[in-house]
Design an enzyme around this catalytic site. Sequence first.
Site, short mmCIF file in Angstrom:
data_model
loop_
_atom_site.label_atom_id
_atom_site.label_comp_id
_atom_site.label_asym_id
_atom_site.label_seq_id
_atom_site.Cartn_x
_atom_site.Cartn_y
_atom_site.Cartn_z
CG LEU A 5 -1.99 -1.08 1.24
CD1 LEU A 5 -2.75 -1.04 2.57
CD2 LEU A 5 -2.96 -0.93 0.08
NE ARG A 6 7.02 1.01 2.56
CZ ARG A 6 7.55 -0.20 2.67
NH1 ARG A 6 7.66 -0.97 1.59
NH2 ARG A 6 7.98 -0.64 3.83
N GLY A 7 2.39 2.62 -2.41
CA GLY A 7 2.07 3.42 -3.60
C GLY A 7 0.85 4.29 -3.39
#
Length: 423
Positions: free
Chosen positions: A361-363
């Site tokens: 979920l970093r993006g």
Amino acid sequence: MASLLGTSSSAICASHSLSSSSSTPSISPICFKPGKICGGKLNAGIQIRPKKNRSRHHLSVVNVATEINSTEQVGKFDSKKSARPVYPFAAIVGQDEMKLCLLLNVIDPKIGGVMIMGDRGTGKSTTVRSLVDLLPEIKVVAGDPYNSDPLDPEFMGVEVRERVERGEQVPVVATKINMVDLPLGATEDRVCGTIDIEKALTEGVKAFEPGLLAKANRGILYVDEVNLLDDHLVDVLLDSAASGWNTVEREGISISHPARFILIGSGNPEEGELRPQLLDRFGMHAQVGTVRDADLRVKIVEERARFDSNPQDFRETYKTEQDKLQDQISNARSNLSSVQIDRELKVKISKVCSELNVDGLRGDIVTNRAAKALAALKGKDRVTADDVATVIPNCLRHRLRKDPLESIDSGVLVSEKFAEVFS
């Protein structure tokens, strides 16, 4: 280079008076003069308080480095004029993608840094180092080697947090955000810090010399040619970037300190790929290419020649633009918390990430943060689809799974998917 080192003389004097008034009775006073240290035993800015009913090898550490560090800050302040001149950020021709990624990370450090990849001789290092003139001031605890935040426990060193919990008033000074260069040939001890084992075993003294990670806390850590960095240093950076803390373990002795920094790396893809684990730690990825326009190339050559012949006069010609850009960054940092992003845009951003098979979920998180930072830079209070379109290729291109048979740039794939989802 008036903006490179930010502690004013008045702030330093204030820190001297505050630190002397807040010292506790159980600690011997420390006085610092050139070439002389008097008072209690001092090792790397750490004072030892003996504990009753303990053997000599049990250690207690109290940080009393205020006077020494304040004196060092005076020395830095006096050496501004002799510092090497830095090429002005406003004088950089072209490379708008790289410059935008750097500015967004200054506005919101939680974006997580930027990886700059491109051809050799395209101004990557020059642009990053020119950023120091634009860095804003932050408040730090005077004399603390870790640049502890006086208000946020998350960014406090252990000693400062203990003092705050006891109700002590810690002296505070304002200083520029620090930029630390990590050389490729640096040793692990220089990066992490060292513990003097001999003193620990013979004198019961926990003597710790902070390293580059301590200096970079709440600042910027720049690694040039990051793809050539030794694996053991990459592991150190991964550990600190993941936890926000650096822990030094030597012979059963352990010391931890905060190490939250903006990680900026640059490199040439022809010299080797970056490990995927480290690449994912960079919030944004900027692709830099060689300028092909002949007129722009001539302008770059002429500007560089002017700077080399007389750096001070050249910097003076760009002072107005530099000051304007610095004010714009300062206003954006102040207004960042008030910028809003609609839930509809958030859903579409996550849909783009999902359809591109972006792992984790970093993006999603970085794209939301970067879009808000861009809106703040433009002076707006709400994110638009155009803001998202500008930053999403830089936030996602390095997170896509590599296809060895794919000849299209990853940023183009992201832009095409964005156009499909947002249409």
